[in-house]
Design a protein around this motif. Structure first.
Motif, PDB file in Angstrom:
ATOM      1  N   GLN A   1     -25.030  33.098 -12.119  1.00  0.00           N
ATOM      2  CA  GLN A   1     -26.334  32.535 -11.741  1.00  0.00           C
ATOM      3  C   GLN A   1     -26.235  31.679 -10.483  1.00  0.00           C
ATOM      4  N   TYR A   2     -25.054  31.096 -10.271  1.00  0.00           N
ATOM      5  CA  TYR A   2     -24.873  30.170  -9.163  1.00  0.00           C
ATOM      6  C   TYR A   2     -24.123  30.779  -7.988  1.00  0.00           C
ATOM      7  N   ARG A   3     -23.151  31.617  -8.283  1.00  0.00           N
ATOM      8  CA  ARG A   3     -22.363  32.264  -7.221  1.00  0.00           C
ATOM      9  C   ARG A   3     -22.058  33.685  -7.651  1.00  0.00           C
ATOM     10  N   ASN A   4     -22.651  34.626  -6.989  1.00  0.00           N
ATOM     11  CA  ASN A   4     -22.488  36.028  -7.354  1.00  0.00           C
ATOM     12  C   ASN A   4     -21.616  36.743  -6.326  1.00  0.00           C
ATOM     13  N   THR A   5     -20.381  36.294  -6.196  1.00  0.00           N
ATOM     14  CA  THR A   5     -19.433  36.969  -5.318  1.00  0.00           C
ATOM     15  C   THR A   5     -18.249  37.431  -6.158  1.00  0.00           C
ATOM     16  N   PRO A   6     -17.654  38.552  -5.808  1.00  0.00           N
ATOM     17  CA  PRO A   6     -16.569  39.108  -6.620  1.00  0.00           C
ATOM     18  C   PRO A   6     -15.406  38.143  -6.847  1.00  0.00           C
ATOM     19  N   ASP A   7     -14.998  37.409  -5.815  1.00  0.00           N
ATOM     20  CA  ASP A   7     -13.878  36.485  -5.972  1.00  0.00           C
ATOM     21  C   ASP A   7     -14.202  35.359  -6.952  1.00  0.00           C
ATOM     22  N   ILE A   8     -15.390  34.799  -6.847  1.00  0.00           N
ATOM     23  CA  ILE A   8     -15.804  33.711  -7.739  1.00  0.00           C
ATOM     24  C   ILE A   8     -15.882  34.218  -9.173  1.00  0.00           C
ATOM     25  N   LEU A   9     -16.466  35.380  -9.354  1.00  0.00           N
ATOM     26  CA  LEU A   9     -16.615  35.910 -10.711  1.00  0.00           C
ATOM     27  C   LEU A   9     -15.263  36.266 -11.324  1.00  0.00           C
ATOM     28  N   LYS A  10     -14.351  36.792 -10.533  1.00  0.00           N
ATOM     29  CA  LYS A  10     -13.005  37.088 -11.025  1.00  0.00           C
ATOM     30  C   LYS A  10     -12.279  35.801 -11.403  1.00  0.00           C
ATOM     31  N   ASN A  11     -12.431  34.761 -10.574  1.00  0.00           N
ATOM     32  CA  ASN A  11     -11.819  33.472 -10.897  1.00  0.00           C
ATOM     33  C   ASN A  11     -12.414  32.872 -12.167  1.00  0.00           C
ATOM     34  N   ALA A  12     -13.719  33.012 -12.350  1.00  0.00           N
ATOM     35  CA  ALA A  12     -14.362  32.516 -13.569  1.00  0.00           C
ATOM     36  C   ALA A  12     -13.819  33.249 -14.791  1.00  0.00           C
ATOM     37  N   GLU A  13     -13.657  34.552 -14.663  1.00  0.00           N
ATOM     38  CA  GLU A  13     -13.101  35.348 -15.764  1.00  0.00           C
ATOM     39  C   GLU A  13     -11.671  34.910 -16.077  1.00  0.00           C
ATOM     40  N   ASN A  14     -10.871  34.733 -15.037  1.00  0.00           N
ATOM     41  CA  ASN A  14      -9.481  34.301 -15.240  1.00  0.00           C
ATOM     42  C   ASN A  14      -9.409  32.907 -15.856  1.00  0.00           C
ATOM     43  N   LEU A  15     -10.269  32.000 -15.398  1.00  0.00           N
ATOM     44  CA  LEU A  15     -10.289  30.646 -15.941  1.00  0.00           C
ATOM     45  C   LEU A  15     -10.643  30.669 -17.424  1.00  0.00           C
ATOM     46  N   LYS A  16     -11.666  31.420 -17.786  1.00  0.00           N
ATOM     47  CA  LYS A  16     -12.087  31.502 -19.192  1.00  0.00           C
ATOM     48  C   LYS A  16     -10.975  32.088 -20.044  1.00  0.00           C
ATOM     49  N   LYS A  17     -10.336  33.134 -19.570  1.00  0.00           N
ATOM     50  CA  LYS A  17      -9.234  33.736 -20.329  1.00  0.00           C
ATOM     51  C   LYS A  17      -8.081  32.752 -20.480  1.00  0.00           C
ATOM     52  N   CYS A  18      -7.807  31.992 -19.452  1.00  0.00           N
ATOM     53  CA  CYS A  18      -6.747  30.988 -19.500  1.00  0.00           C
ATOM     54  C   CYS A  18      -7.084  29.904 -20.526  1.00  0.00           C
ATOM     55  N   VAL A  19      -8.315  29.409 -20.489  1.00  0.00           N
ATOM     56  CA  VAL A  19      -8.743  28.392 -21.451  1.00  0.00           C
ATOM     57  C   VAL A  19      -8.614  28.933 -22.871  1.00  0.00           C
ATOM     58  N   ASP A  20      -9.060  30.157 -23.079  1.00  0.00           N
ATOM     59  CA  ASP A  20      -9.007  30.750 -24.413  1.00  0.00           C
ATOM     60  C   ASP A  20      -7.579  30.927 -24.915  1.00  0.00           C
ATOM     61  N   SER A  21      -6.672  31.241 -24.008  1.00  0.00           N
ATOM     62  CA  SER A  21      -5.301  31.506 -24.443  1.00  0.00           C
ATOM     63  C   SER A  21      -4.431  30.253 -24.505  1.00  0.00           C
ATOM     64  N   LYS A  22      -4.756  29.229 -23.730  1.00  0.00           N
ATOM     65  CA  LYS A  22      -3.885  28.059 -23.631  1.00  0.00           C
ATOM     66  C   LYS A  22      -4.356  26.852 -24.436  1.00  0.00           C
ATOM     67  N   LEU A  23      -5.664  26.643 -24.519  1.00  0.00           N
ATOM     68  CA  LEU A  23      -6.158  25.450 -25.206  1.00  0.00           C
ATOM     69  C   LEU A  23      -6.331  25.716 -26.699  1.00  0.00           C
ATOM     70  N   THR A  24      -5.888  24.771 -27.486  1.00  0.00           N
ATOM     71  CA  THR A  24      -6.110  24.849 -28.928  1.00  0.00           C
ATOM     72  C   THR A  24      -7.518  24.344 -29.219  1.00  0.00           C
ATOM     73  N   GLU A  25      -7.971  24.549 -30.439  1.00  0.00           N
ATOM     74  CA  GLU A  25      -9.273  24.013 -30.827  1.00  0.00           C
ATOM     75  C   GLU A  25      -9.264  22.486 -30.740  1.00  0.00           C
ATOM     76  N   GLU A  26      -8.136  21.883 -31.043  1.00  0.00           N
ATOM     77  CA  GLU A  26      -8.014  20.429 -30.931  1.00  0.00           C
ATOM     78  C   GLU A  26      -8.160  19.984 -29.470  1.00  0.00           C
ATOM     79  N   ASP A  27      -7.538  20.710 -28.552  1.00  0.00           N
ATOM     80  CA  ASP A  27      -7.684  20.399 -27.125  1.00  0.00           C
ATOM     81  C   ASP A  27      -9.144  20.485 -26.697  1.00  0.00           C
ATOM     82  N   LYS A  28      -9.810  21.536 -27.129  1.00  0.00           N
ATOM     83  CA  LYS A  28     -11.214  21.727 -26.761  1.00  0.00           C
ATOM     84  C   LYS A  28     -12.078  20.611 -27.327  1.00  0.00           C
TER      85      LYS A  28
END
Length: 92
Positions: free
Chosen positions: A49-76
């Motif tokens: 909604q804010y930045r519709n460029t391929p690099d930004i969207l790929k980085n957002a996807e990578n960040l979300k996957k990283c958060v999901d794989s690295k942070l525990t529920e306690e961390d969140k």
């Protein structure tokens, strides 16, 4: 835990740029909620909604996957708790 530290620093930076008002921008709140609790697709759609460029969207996807794989529920929950404490602080 390094990512948790980065999120804490993000919270501190938000305070510094907001001046005396500790109200966190609703879009940032939603971003953090989606980053910590939604699916990858929902998070990427939000960023789009804010930045519709391929690099930004790929980085957002990578960040979300990283958060999901690295942070525990306690961390969140700790990140959510920090944001609640920032907003509840009487100094703000």
């Amino acid at each position: 835990m390094k990512l948790t530290g980065a999120l804490v620093l993000l919270g501190a930076a938000l305070l510094l740029i907001s001046g005396a008002d500790c109200e966190i921008c609703p879009a940032i709140k939603e971003d953090i909620d989606l980053l910590l609790g939604s699916s990858v697709d929902k998070y990427v759609s939000f960023v789009e909604q804010y930045r519709n460029t391929p690099d930004i969207l790929k980085n957002a996807e990578n960040l979300k996957k990283c958060v999901d794989s690295k942070l525990t529920e306690e961390d969140k929950e700790n990140v959510r708790s920090l944001l609640a404490k920032i907003e509840a602080n009487i100094v703000c």
